[in-house]
Design a protein around this motif. Structure first.
Motif, PDB file in Angstrom:
ATOM      1  N   LEU A  77       2.449  -1.565  -1.489  1.00  0.00           N
ATOM      2  CA  LEU A  77       1.720  -1.997  -2.686  1.00  0.00           C
ATOM      3  C   LEU A  77       2.530  -1.722  -3.941  1.00  0.00           C
ATOM      4  N   LYS A  78       3.061  -0.512  -4.056  1.00  0.00           N
ATOM      5  CA  LYS A  78       3.818  -0.147  -5.257  1.00  0.00           C
ATOM      6  C   LYS A  78       5.124  -0.932  -5.350  1.00  0.00           C
ATOM      7  N   LYS A  79       5.750  -1.198  -4.219  1.00  0.00           N
ATOM      8  CA  LYS A  79       6.992  -1.970  -4.226  1.00  0.00           C
ATOM      9  C   LYS A  79       6.730  -3.404  -4.684  1.00  0.00           C
ATOM     10  N   ALA A  80       5.652  -4.014  -4.172  1.00  0.00           N
ATOM     11  CA  ALA A  80       5.315  -5.393  -4.548  1.00  0.00           C
ATOM     12  C   ALA A  80       4.885  -5.497  -5.997  1.00  0.00           C
ATOM     13  N   GLN A 103      -9.463  -7.200  11.301  1.00  0.00           N
ATOM     14  CA  GLN A 103      -8.673  -5.985  11.247  1.00  0.00           C
ATOM     15  C   GLN A 103      -9.557  -4.743  11.372  1.00  0.00           C
ATOM     16  N   VAL A 104      -8.944  -3.637  11.746  1.00  0.00           N
ATOM     17  CA  VAL A 104      -9.690  -2.384  11.853  1.00  0.00           C
ATOM     18  C   VAL A 104      -9.964  -1.864  10.456  1.00  0.00           C
ATOM     19  N   PRO A 105     -11.029  -1.089  10.249  1.00  0.00           N
ATOM     20  CA  PRO A 105     -11.329  -0.549   8.916  1.00  0.00           C
ATOM     21  C   PRO A 105     -10.281   0.455   8.472  1.00  0.00           C
ATOM     22  N   LEU A 106     -10.245   0.701   7.163  1.00  0.00           N
ATOM     23  CA  LEU A 106      -9.278   1.647   6.610  1.00  0.00           C
ATOM     24  C   LEU A 106      -9.425   3.030   7.211  1.00  0.00           C
ATOM     25  N   SER A 107     -10.653   3.408   7.544  1.00  0.00           N
ATOM     26  CA  SER A 107     -10.898   4.745   8.068  1.00  0.00           C
ATOM     27  C   SER A 107     -10.234   4.965   9.421  1.00  0.00           C
ATOM     28  N   SER A 108      -9.885   3.875  10.111  1.00  0.00           N
ATOM     29  CA  SER A 108      -9.249   3.996  11.425  1.00  0.00           C
ATOM     30  C   SER A 108      -7.732   4.098  11.329  1.00  0.00           C
ATOM     31  N   LEU A 109      -7.189   3.925  10.130  1.00  0.00           N
ATOM     32  CA  LEU A 109      -5.744   4.026   9.959  1.00  0.00           C
ATOM     33  C   LEU A 109      -5.320   5.497   9.910  1.00  0.00           C
ATOM     34  N   SER A 155       6.214 -14.116  -0.753  1.00  0.00           N
ATOM     35  CA  SER A 155       7.493 -13.961  -1.452  1.00  0.00           C
ATOM     36  C   SER A 155       7.872 -12.503  -1.677  1.00  0.00           C
ATOM     37  N   VAL A 156       6.883 -11.606  -1.636  1.00  0.00           N
ATOM     38  CA  VAL A 156       7.171 -10.173  -1.815  1.00  0.00           C
ATOM     39  C   VAL A 156       7.049  -9.425  -0.486  1.00  0.00           C
ATOM     40  N   GLY A 157       7.100 -10.188   0.616  1.00  0.00           N
ATOM     41  CA  GLY A 157       7.116  -9.566   1.932  1.00  0.00           C
ATOM     42  C   GLY A 157       5.773  -9.117   2.451  1.00  0.00           C
ATOM     43  N   LEU A 158       4.699  -9.663   1.925  1.00  0.00           N
ATOM     44  CA  LEU A 158       3.346  -9.292   2.363  1.00  0.00           C
ATOM     45  C   LEU A 158       2.689 -10.467   3.069  1.00  0.00           C
ATOM     46  N   GLY A 159       1.676 -10.173   3.865  1.00  0.00           N
ATOM     47  CA  GLY A 159       0.981 -11.216   4.614  1.00  0.00           C
ATOM     48  C   GLY A 159      -0.503 -10.951   4.706  1.00  0.00           C
ATOM     49  N   PRO A 160      -1.191 -11.633   5.620  1.00  0.00           N
ATOM     50  CA  PRO A 160      -2.648 -11.502   5.725  1.00  0.00           C
ATOM     51  C   PRO A 160      -3.122 -10.101   6.067  1.00  0.00           C
ATOM     52  N   VAL A 161      -2.340  -9.337   6.839  1.00  0.00           N
ATOM     53  CA  VAL A 161      -2.752  -7.971   7.202  1.00  0.00           C
ATOM     54  C   VAL A 161      -2.783  -7.082   5.972  1.00  0.00           C
ATOM     55  N   GLU A 162      -1.707  -7.117   5.168  1.00  0.00           N
ATOM     56  CA  GLU A 162      -1.675  -6.311   3.943  1.00  0.00           C
ATOM     57  C   GLU A 162      -2.756  -6.766   2.970  1.00  0.00           C
ATOM     58  N   PHE A 163      -2.955  -8.076   2.880  1.00  0.00           N
ATOM     59  CA  PHE A 163      -3.992  -8.586   1.988  1.00  0.00           C
ATOM     60  C   PHE A 163      -5.358  -8.047   2.391  1.00  0.00           C
ATOM     61  N   HIS A 164      -5.610  -8.007   3.696  1.00  0.00           N
ATOM     62  CA  HIS A 164      -6.882  -7.505   4.211  1.00  0.00           C
ATOM     63  C   HIS A 164      -7.149  -6.089   3.709  1.00  0.00           C
ATOM     64  N   TYR A 165      -6.141  -5.235   3.776  1.00  0.00           N
ATOM     65  CA  TYR A 165      -6.343  -3.845   3.367  1.00  0.00           C
ATOM     66  C   TYR A 165      -6.335  -3.692   1.850  1.00  0.00           C
ATOM     67  N   PHE A 166      -5.509  -4.468   1.161  1.00  0.00           N
ATOM     68  CA  PHE A 166      -5.466  -4.367  -0.297  1.00  0.00           C
ATOM     69  C   PHE A 166      -6.787  -4.803  -0.924  1.00  0.00           C
ATOM     70  N   GLN A 167      -7.403  -5.848  -0.376  1.00  0.00           N
ATOM     71  CA  GLN A 167      -8.658  -6.295  -0.976  1.00  0.00           C
ATOM     72  C   GLN A 167      -9.768  -5.273  -0.754  1.00  0.00           C
ATOM     73  N   ARG A 168      -9.663  -4.485   0.321  1.00  0.00           N
ATOM     74  CA  ARG A 168     -10.634  -3.410   0.527  1.00  0.00           C
ATOM     75  C   ARG A 168     -10.325  -2.210  -0.358  1.00  0.00           C
ATOM     76  N   MET A 169      -9.050  -1.923  -0.501  1.00  0.00           N
ATOM     77  CA  MET A 169      -8.641  -0.805  -1.362  1.00  0.00           C
ATOM     78  C   MET A 169      -8.933  -1.094  -2.832  1.00  0.00           C
ATOM     79  N   SER A 170      -9.093  -2.362  -3.187  1.00  0.00           N
ATOM     80  CA  SER A 170      -9.382  -2.705  -4.583  1.00  0.00           C
ATOM     81  C   SER A 170     -10.707  -2.115  -5.041  1.00  0.00           C
ATOM     82  N   SER A 171     -11.606  -1.835  -4.102  1.00  0.00           N
ATOM     83  CA  SER A 171     -12.907  -1.272  -4.474  1.00  0.00           C
ATOM     84  C   SER A 171     -12.764   0.153  -4.991  1.00  0.00           C
ATOM     85  N   TRP A 172     -11.630   0.802  -4.745  1.00  0.00           N
ATOM     86  CA  TRP A 172     -11.420   2.150  -5.261  1.00  0.00           C
ATOM     87  C   TRP A 172     -11.378   2.159  -6.785  1.00  0.00           C
ATOM     88  N   ALA A 173     -11.029   1.036  -7.391  1.00  0.00           N
ATOM     89  CA  ALA A 173     -10.941   0.970  -8.854  1.00  0.00           C
ATOM     90  C   ALA A 173     -12.295   1.146  -9.509  1.00  0.00           C
TER      91      ALA A 173
END
Length: 455
Positions: free
Chosen positions: A144-147, A126-132, A330-348
């Motif tokens: 994320l908030k909905k899930a 996937q493309v990096p977050l900075s390219s979104l 089951s909450v409507g997410l897939g590998p693409v969302e997982f890819h970005y969420f695992q990168r966004m987790s570093s913000w914590a």
């Protein structure tokens, strides 16, 4: 009752490259090597090498290329560039190098805990977050908030301590490398199996050579570890308690699958009964074949008596190995969302990243960091999207979203364990001032699956 504890140390490999440079030369000028020791200054360790050189030499064999009069050339070992070897002795060295390929142990089963085998489902890079765009980033945050609605986000604090442990930790006789062994020294009737992917010096192993305890190391990647084939577990059918610290990202998922799947289901095809919880002779006599009539008996016992894993480094998670894929779907997410969420987790833990980031100015520095920096973030500013967020999200909002990503990923693990018949929970095991990675995952067999004690 005797049991076995599986201790799962760090998944990452240590990088013990000696470094030199102007700073090292300056520091070397301030001190002298110990008499009879190598004169090479190891910048990373801020001290001189302690190896003993040959008679008449100033440097040990590893650093002998520093000898001006030495005309023999040393080259990096092709099996492990962390150390060097004389070029004219390369072939001889390759036959005895510790990094050479060794015979695989009996408990090695290729990719037994790897998880996803459907190549079509493995996401492309996937493309990096900075390219979104801002809209795409906001859409991810909304998903994320909905899930996360309905998830338990406020964890309980379970900060435990013991006077005996505190006294041992404060004892000057116990060095830093011995801390993690302290709890094991006085435990009786427990057999310890430590899973190591890389070699270590085993400095404190001698303390565990007791008559009433067994202490053994399994040098294998957790991804390929089949507990059913570990000789002592195969023979004694002991219940296991899995303990893991600093199992970076995907290594946590590999360890969970290793414990609750590969040890519960026989590696030879799942035909054998899993090991019962208790080791009494009367309880170990079970039928070797499953049938519709004895399925309930099979499910009444869990060979894994408990799991305790200190979670960390969610940015190193991998959809291929992740155990909570069904939850994400089951909450409507897939590998693409997982890819970005695992990168966004570093913000914590961005505060930690800013601190450790000062030591490096290159994105490639992640391959040169000291293994003592356990929770150092390895995502560049581009990968984590830090530059894109300027003016969009405050530092506090970024931290909140990062924590949300971590809890969502962890909840997938909780649901996986629940589906496997375990009662799982998350809690804080220490204060954030001690460690920003302070969440503990625990799991025990559900009460209905624990057999009643016999008299």
């Amino acid at each position: 009752m005797r049991s076995a504890a599986i201790l799962l140390p760090p998944a990452g490999r240590g990088r013990n490259m000696a470094a030199r440079g102007p700073a090292g030369a300056a520091m070397a000028a301030m001190a002298e090597p110990q008499p009879g020791r190598c004169a090479y200054f190891v910048l990373r360790k801020r001290r001189f090498c302690r190896m003993i050189p040959a008679p008449g030499r100033r440097f040990c064999g590893e650093h002998s290329h520093e000898e001006e009069q030495n005309d023999r050339k040393r080259i990096p070992c092709p099996l492990d560039p962390k150390h060097t070897v004389y070029e004219d002795q390369l072939q001889k060295h390759l036959k005895k190098c510790n990094s050479r390929e060794k015979p695989r142990p009996v408990y090695f089963v290729q990719d037994i805990n790897a998880g996803l085998k459907d190549v079509a489902e493995i996401p492309e890079k996937q493309v990096p977050l900075s390219s979104l765009s801002i809209e795409e980033l906001q859409d991810l945050i909304i998903k994320l908030k909905k899930a996360s609605n309905g998830l338990e986000l406020h964890l309980k604090e379970q900060i435990l301590s013991h006077q005996a442990l505190q006294e041992a930790l404060n004892d000057p006789k116990n060095g830093e490398s011995a801390f993690k062994h302290l709890k094991q020294q006085n435990v009786e009737s427990v057999q310890f199996l430590l899973v190591e992917r890389a070699t270590t010096r085993f400095k404190v192993d001698g303390k565990h050579k007791r008559r009433d305890s067994i202490f053994e190391r399994l040098q294998v990647d957790i991804q390929h570890l089949c507990l059913n084939k570990v000789p002592i577990l195969e023979k004694k059918k002991l219940p296991v308690v899995g303990i893991g610290k600093h199992l970076c990202g995907a290594a946590t998922d590999l360890a969970l699958r290793c414990l609750v799947e590969s040890y519960t289901t026989c590696c030879d095809g799942g035909d054998e009964e899993p090991a019962p919880k208790r080791s009494r002779a009367a309880q170990t006599e079970v039928a070797p074949q499953r049938s519709a009539g004895n399925e309930s008996t099979t499910e009444d016992h869990k060979p894994v008596a408990g799991i305790v894993i200190a979670l960390c480094c969610h940015h190193k998670c991998d959809w291929t190995h992740y155990v909570g894929r069904e939850f994400f779907k089951s909450v409507g997410l897939g590998p693409v969302e997982f890819h970005y969420f695992q990168r966004m987790s570093s913000w914590a833990t961005c505060g930690m990243r800013e601190t450790t980031g000062k030591a490096s100015t290159s994105e490639d520095s992640e391959d040169q960091t000291d293994d003592t920096e356990e929770h150092e973030q390895t995502l560049s500013r581009t990968e984590s999207g830090s530059d894109t967020l300027q003016g969009i999200l405050s530092a506090e909002e970024r931290k909140e979203i990062g924590c949300l990503c971590k809890r969502l990923i962890d909840h997938g693990r909780i649901e996986y364990l629940q589906q496997q018949g375990y009662k799982a929970a998350l809690q804080y095991y220490t204060e954030s001032a001690v460690s920003l990675e302070n969440v503990l995952l625990t799991a025990v067999p559900s009460p209905s699956l624990i057999p009643e004690p016999t008299i």
